[in-house]
Design a protein around this motif. Structure first.
Motif, short mmCIF file in Angstrom:
data_model
loop_
_atom_site.label_atom_id
_atom_site.label_comp_id
_atom_site.label_asym_id
_atom_site.label_seq_id
_atom_site.Cartn_x
_atom_site.Cartn_y
_atom_site.Cartn_z
N THR A 105 -14.46 3.92 -1.53
CA THR A 105 -13.54 2.79 -1.60
C THR A 105 -13.67 2.15 -2.97
O THR A 105 -14.74 2.12 -3.57
N ASN A 106 -12.54 1.62 -3.46
CA ASN A 106 -12.47 1.03 -4.80
C ASN A 106 -12.97 2.04 -5.84
O ASN A 106 -13.91 1.79 -6.59
N GLY B 248 -5.60 9.36 0.98
CA GLY B 248 -5.74 8.48 -0.17
C GLY B 248 -4.81 7.29 -0.03
O GLY B 248 -3.67 7.43 0.42
N THR B 249 -5.30 6.10 -0.42
CA THR B 249 -4.51 4.87 -0.31
C THR B 249 -4.60 4.10 -1.60
O THR B 249 -5.71 3.78 -2.08
N LEU B 250 -3.46 3.78 -2.18
CA LEU B 250 -3.37 2.95 -3.38
C LEU B 250 -2.84 1.59 -2.96
O LEU B 250 -1.73 1.48 -2.42
N ASP C 73 0.84 -1.20 0.00
CA ASP C 73 0.00 0.00 0.00
C ASP C 73 0.88 1.24 0.00
O ASP C 73 1.96 1.25 0.61
N THR D 227 -11.89 3.04 -8.63
CA THR D 227 -11.85 2.64 -10.04
C THR D 227 -12.82 1.52 -10.37
O THR D 227 -12.86 1.05 -11.51
N THR E 231 -6.38 -1.23 -6.19
CA THR E 231 -7.54 -0.46 -5.73
C THR E 231 -7.09 0.91 -5.24
O THR E 231 -5.93 1.09 -4.82
N LEU E 232 -8.00 1.87 -5.27
CA LEU E 232 -7.74 3.21 -4.80
C LEU E 232 -8.88 3.64 -3.89
O LEU E 232 -10.05 3.57 -4.28
N ASP E 233 -8.54 4.05 -2.67
CA ASP E 233 -9.52 4.51 -1.69
C ASP E 233 -9.23 5.96 -1.33
O ASP E 233 -8.08 6.36 -1.16
N LEU E 234 -10.29 6.75 -1.18
CA LEU E 234 -10.19 8.13 -0.73
C LEU E 234 -11.15 8.34 0.44
O LEU E 234 -12.27 7.82 0.43
#
Length: 788
Positions: free
Chosen positions: A751-752, A706-708, A690, A754, A731-734
């Motif tokens: 969350t997710n 933000g977490t990728l 992550d 994309t 996945t990308l979460d904000l």
């Protein structure tokens, strides 16, 4: 005459030294040391004052009962003041001493849990447990529906999804009974044989104060019969300011995709001696869509109510009592043959605590508890319920299960000297389980027409009990802090002889001939131990090395299941218990390197583990299945002992790029092999990592994060046990939060983002389609919190 000469010489020396002293007046360093978690003073802390320039000998002292210290007679100059205490992370500070002045220094020492990934530390001043912890703020920001979802935010820790809630913990490849779970010190077990209700599923996230994970045999003071452990503490009873008679908070939130919403509330208060707290929650959810638009059954309804009361007998003693009730209804489980009709859980506990902070006996804790969980499952909503999509006659299948557990614990912490801390205690539990599986074959597709009916005992009145004693010593050996722990357990296991079928007795262990009822009873004496060493390499760098061995007795399912699906395989088949299974023994070694600077932190570590008598599975071709279902194409199987090896590690780092901007990175890797099957071990998580960025001004009024996350494909699978490869994903979460004012704050995010279509490798399979349960697609969430 000689006497007068002596007096004259003494007075001459005194008067001669006075001018020199006046010319070179000395300074002092004074201060106070407290526990950074509780704010309470810490007595007997070693304080060293060391000059940075002239090479003078260091001056030392220790703190008094109120945590205060003073070192005087210091020449003007620069000094380093160091505070060190067993079980706490050491702190140091550089000061400049001026002539005839006193410099004040305050230290708030952070209680430390030595070991891998100690990104946060436990509030207890012990150092034997390798642990990682989530605190209240982390839990609230994660927006979880279930405690198992929180575990997925930790390095080296994950969970098995079988449905929308009840995610089952996995710690470095250890799963099911290998991982002990404690809620407020209570050893917690699931009621259902299929672990639809994992041990964490009966404690709502809103009531959790902290979650701590021990990643190896370092939780020996928590309890016995486990290779790793998870400890949950619910909301603290005495964290309300004295005299605050009524306070609390109300929170509500909504998640899209799941179509779920929740309402949680807390009311608490405290007088001089009395404190109370009441927590309630209501949560519901619906089916969700994956990234490719597939609908996954995910209905659930959850209600819970918990209460605590406490009474302070004095400054150092208090009595506590607590209880709670939770009910879950109509929970969909696409990863199981049945759905849950309901869970009903009631629990109660009593406790006594004494904490002096001084003297030989530093603390005493005693606790007694009990809980019962009732669980009913059936196949309504599954393809076996109607004949349209099932190649066979319709079935009516159910499982009725319950567990009743009683337990207790007593522990005391001693301080024989400044450099030595001891912890000694005992704990134990007794769990009684019953599980029955009635089923009916529907004739001619008409449920009203009587058909073949039979009821089988899955668990025939099974009783398991564990009584253990433990001792732990922590000592400073020069710069090295050493902690050694030893534990001994007596284990009992047995089943109701009147409920055990002759068929089970014949098939449980055919290699040694048919069993008699006396062979169902099992007695074990198990000894576990661990050692952890921590040495500072410099002001910022610390090296930790540890190792130990722990024992895990076979579970009720592994010993006494009569042809019931296993938690140790992803194939749809029936498995037969073996009452003569030997306990698993894990041997593990750990190494960790940690660095802490003002703006940078870094942790990297690895482990190696070997499990002897590893409980695995073998073919049982001579056994007839209980339910002749087409999906049971493989098996039956029986449980057997073998050997397995694991190794891997985790790393994490964070950098304060700016005062308000922090960047972080983490990753984990795991390798495991089942030597009995000569294949990879079941449920080995793939390489993952992550990258996160968080902006939060010093005032803390708002944050944006933000977490990728990325996971590689996993083709190292236990195909014999029905495990299949999974693809990698990103996945990308904000998320963000804002304190509006007047006690109101809001949070939200996605969350997710994309809308990736992906499967967590550990997820269970749909037993009818043979495909793993996918994760959710894009979810928008929002919540409002009001504190009063």
């Amino acid at each position: 005459m000689d006497r007068y000469v002596v007096f004259a010489c003494i007075w001459f020396i005194v008067f001669a030294l006075i001018p020199a002293a006046a010319a070179q007046p000395s300074g002092a360093v004074t201060g106070r040391v407290t526990n950074g978690e509780t704010g309470r003073p810490l007595p007997s802390v070693n304080v060293i004052v060391e000059s940075t320039g002239d090479g003078a000998q260091p001056r030392g002292t220790s703190t008094g009962p109120q945590g205060r210290f003073a070192v005087d007679g210091l020449a003007p100059g620069k000094y380093v003041v160091r505070a060190r205490f067993v079980g706490f992370a050491p702190r140091s500070r550089e000061v400049e001493v001026s002539a005839a002045e006193s410099v004040g220094v305050q230290f708030a020492l952070a209680p430390r849990t030595v070991g891998l990934d100690a990104v946060e530390v436990t509030a207890a001043p012990t150092v034997s447990e390798t642990a990682e912890q989530l605190r209240k703020a982390d839990i609230q920001e994660a927006n979880p529906r279930d405690g198992g979802e929180l575990l997925r935010t930790m390095s080296g820790v994950s969970a098995v999804r079988r449905g929308p809630v009840g995610l089952d913990p996995v710690v470095r490849g250890l799963r099911s009974r290998q991982v002990g779970v404690y809620v407020d010190g209570m050893r917690t077990f699931p009621a259902g044989p299929a672990r639809m209700d994992s041990p964490l599923s009966h404690t709502g996230p809103s009531t959790m104060q902290s979650i701590e994970v021990a990643k190896g045999p370092y939780a020996l003071t928590w309890g016995g019969g486990q290779l790793s452990a998870i400890r949950v503490e619910t909301n603290d009873l005495f964290n309300v300011a004295r005299g605050e008679r009524l306070s609390g908070q109300l929170q509500t939130g909504y998640d899209s995709n799941f179509g779920s919403y929740d309402v949680t509330g807390t009311v608490s208060g405290r007088s001089d001696a009395f404190a109370y707290r009441v927590d309630g929650a209501y949560r519901t959810g619906n089916d969700y869509e994956t990234g490719d638009g597939t609908s996954v059954p995910a209905d659930f309804l959850n209600r819970e109510l918990r209460a605590k009361v406490g009474y302070k007998l004095g400054d150092n003693q208090r009595l506590t009592a607590g209880g709670g009730y939770q009910r879950q209804d109509d929970v969909d489980y696409p990863g199981r043959l049945l759905n849950a009709q309901f869970f009903k859980t009631g629990r109660a506990r009593l406790g006594y605590e004494y904490a002096s902070g001084t003297g030989l006996v530093r603390s005493v804790e005693a606790k007694a508890y009990g809980y019962q969980t009732l669980h009913t499952m059936n196949n309504e909503g599954k393809v076996t319920y109607a004949s349209e999509n099932f190649p066979g006659p319709p079935l009516r299948v159910a499982v009725n299960a319950d567990i009743t557990t009683l337990g207790g614990r007593v522990v005391t912490q001693l301080a024989p000297s400044q450099d030595l801390r001891l912890k000694v205690g005992a704990d134990g539990y007794r769990a009684h389980r019953d599980a029955e599986r009635p089923f009916q074959v529907v004739k001619n597709g008409d449920p009203t027409t009587p058909g073949f009916y039979e009821s089988k005992q899955i668990w025939p009145g099974v009783v398991t009990a564990d009584a253990g004693v433990f001792a732990q010593a922590t000592r400073l050996l020069g710069p090295v802090e050493a902690t050694g722990t030893v534990r001994a357990d007596m284990v009992w296991a047995g089943a109701d002889e009147e409920q055990v079928t002759d068929v089970y007795l014949d098939i449980a262990k055919p290699g040694n001939g048919a069993l008699d009822a006396d062979a169902l009873d099992r007695r074990e004496f198990n000894v576990s131990g661990a050692l952890m060493l921590t040495a500072p390499l410099s002001e910022a760098w610390t090296l930790s090395a540890g190792g130990g061995t722990a024992v895990r007795s076979a579970s009720a399912l592994e010993r006494y299941a009569d042809r019931f699906p296993s938690n140790k395989a992803q194939t749809s088949a029936e498995f037969i218990g073996n009452p003569r299974l030997d306990p698993e023994r894990s041997w593990q070694a750990d190494l960790e390197l940690e660095a802490r600077y003002d703006r940078v932190s870094f942790t990297a570590g690895g482990f190696a583990r070997r499990i002897s008598n590893y409980i695995t599975l073998q073919d049982a071709p001579d056994v007839e299945p209980m339910l002749p279902l087409p999906i049971f194409a493989e098996g039956p199987f029986r449980y057997a002992n073998g050997t397995a090896t694991f190794y891997g590690g985790e790393m994490s780092a964070s950098v304060a790029v700016l005062r308000s901007l922090t960047a972080s990175v983490s990753g984990s890797y795991l390798w495991g092999k089942n030597l009995e099957t000569d294949q990879p071990a079941l449920g080995v998580a793939p390489l993952s990592g992550d990258i996160g960025v968080r902006y939060e001004p010093p005032q803390g009024r708002f944050y944006i994060e933000g977490t990728l996350g990325g996971v590689t494909e996993q083709d190292r699978v236990a195909s014999i046990l029905g495990e299949t490869p999974t693809e990698g994903y990103v996945t990308l979460d904000l998320r963000g939060g804002l304190a509006v004012g007047r006690g109101i704050s809001v949070e939200g995010g996605v969350t997710n983002l994309t809308d990736a279509d992906y499967v967590n490798h550990l997820n269970a399979k749909n037993p009818y389609s043979g495909t793993p349960i996918p994760e959710t697609g894009r979810i928008f969430f929002a919540g409002v919190n009001y504190a009063f």
